[in-house]
Write a protein that holds these residues in place. Sequence first.
Motif, PDB file in Angstrom:
ATOM      1  N   PRO A 169      45.959  35.192  45.064  1.00 46.88           N
ATOM      2  CA  PRO A 169      45.278  36.491  45.142  1.00 46.88           C
ATOM      3  C   PRO A 169      43.850  36.366  44.640  1.00 46.88           C
ATOM      4  O   PRO A 169      43.358  35.260  44.383  1.00 46.88           O
ATOM      5  N   GLY A 170      43.180  37.504  44.489  1.00 47.24           N
ATOM      6  CA  GLY A 170      41.822  37.490  43.988  1.00 47.24           C
ATOM      7  C   GLY A 170      41.746  37.005  42.556  1.00 47.24           C
ATOM      8  O   GLY A 170      42.722  37.067  41.798  1.00 47.24           O
ATOM      9  N   TRP A 196      44.961  40.920  47.481  1.00 49.95           N
ATOM     10  CA  TRP A 196      44.435  40.033  48.526  1.00 49.95           C
ATOM     11  C   TRP A 196      43.377  40.770  49.350  1.00 49.95           C
ATOM     12  O   TRP A 196      42.219  40.352  49.379  1.00 49.95           O
ATOM     13  N   ALA A 233      40.701  39.563  46.687  1.00 59.11           N
ATOM     14  CA  ALA A 233      40.270  38.259  47.215  1.00 59.11           C
ATOM     15  C   ALA A 233      39.073  38.445  48.142  1.00 59.11           C
ATOM     16  O   ALA A 233      38.107  37.679  48.097  1.00 59.11           O
ATOM     17  N   ARG A 268      36.658  33.846  51.206  1.00 55.14           N
ATOM     18  CA  ARG A 268      36.887  33.927  49.762  1.00 55.14           C
ATOM     19  C   ARG A 268      35.634  33.609  48.954  1.00 55.14           C
ATOM     20  O   ARG A 268      35.422  34.169  47.878  1.00 55.14           O
ATOM     21  N   GLY A 296      33.529  36.607  49.018  1.00 53.99           N
ATOM     22  CA  GLY A 296      34.356  37.746  48.650  1.00 53.99           C
ATOM     23  C   GLY A 296      34.204  38.959  49.535  1.00 53.99           C
ATOM     24  O   GLY A 296      34.689  40.034  49.180  1.00 53.99           O
TER      25      GLY A 296
END
Length: 477
Positions: free
Chosen positions: A247-248, A311, A315, A414, A417
């Motif tokens: 996940p983030g 996510w 993320a 990612r 972001g």
Amino acid sequence: MPLKALAVSTVLATALLGACAAAPLPPGTWDVRAAPVVEVVRDGDRWTADYVFNRDAQVWAFMDSALMTDVRQPWRPTQWTVETPGVVMERRGHYDVIRALDGGPVPRHVRFSLKPKSVYLEAEYGTLTFSDGAVALPTRQFDVFALPSVEAAEAMPADLNGVDLEGGASTVTWRDTAGPVLFNGKRQANLTTTGERSYVLLGQARVTPGEGLTTVIDPNLPPWIGEEIRSFAPHVGDYYLRRLGAPGVGSETSTVMVSWNGPTERLSSMGGSVLPGLIVMKFEGVGVLNPSQQVLERSRWFIGHESAHFWLGQAVRYQFARDAWITEGGADLMAVRALKALDPAYDDRAELQTEVDDCIDLARKPVAEAGDRGEHRAYYACGAVFAMAAEGAQARRDGGDWFDFLRPVLAANREDGVLSRVEWLDALTRVSGDPSLAQTIERMLDQGAADPAAEIASLFRKTGVPHRVENGKIILI
């Protein structure tokens, strides 16, 4: 923001609020030197916020100036009162602002008295109140930026993404005369926050550590809800982890903070939002006192949607507020697919049929402008419809599903972001090989559709989403 109604005879309305708060702003240029220092103090029933500004400004505007969902009026004037003589707080354009009555600069020191209340907000993090008197406030509720005039405030756009601002994250110190405050699951006697996006809880609260999930739960919350969160949320998170990877940042371990607004008659309400490593939820109404099958399914879907934002939302985030369909509709479809995988008896088709029906109702006007109209539900419903088309294209290509479409899209974005509209639509074109799909979606986003059902049927036909059309109505099969 309301998502859909729950048809239960004892329930008048259900507000299912997803992680709908605004994504962190990718600034144009922020002159953070202009950001003030703020002290928030709770002394029994008295709350104060003291602002100390380091420069003169004719107007200071609050970044968080959201409207309450039920009445579409600003929340701050109902909870904050200016105590400093000669200073007034008022609404200008999209923002709550303060200015000096004599037309000069705002005094360098301004005090507000606060009466925190739990209300549902449009696309913003709201205050949580607990039945034992504890209150959790969003850390970024106190951010402001300077403006040269009220006319400049009226001209500011609602979406500050990419806008140059003289201001930024306030430096906030938090103090409760009754004892340490709670932040990131830990009690702290002295706490200062600046850029963190989270909540600070003032008052007593029971913190229950668990394996991968820490809970802070209102003592009067119906017991079944807490049990469901503790048991079901980890399963959903594990499923997403297997399908999408990490996940983030900051969301590897989670805290769930849950408040209870009481057994309001003829109401069943679930609301919430997500921040790094934190899910906040609030429940209200007699409709959630007992776990009927329908309410149980809604609560699981709600947990699935909120968890999905670690996510789609953490993320990667959307670029502009008008692109909320990317994260909200995507999280809807993530929740539906996860629940079906974890509970084969779950009626995923009925859930997705509601998404299609609602998108048809709301897409006659531009979907990208739905937030301006207060029709945030369009971001969820039409975003889910667009995600279903992407899933259909993925299935035609290699037998995959929504997660197979989403995983490489997340991986590619990612680093910065941000998952922009262009990047999402480009991914759809790559998978489908059909640029007309992106053209149809862009038309619905920017212009709306005279016949939304026909546009959606075209998307589904070209991507293989199983459906039939009867008397102009799309029926999923």
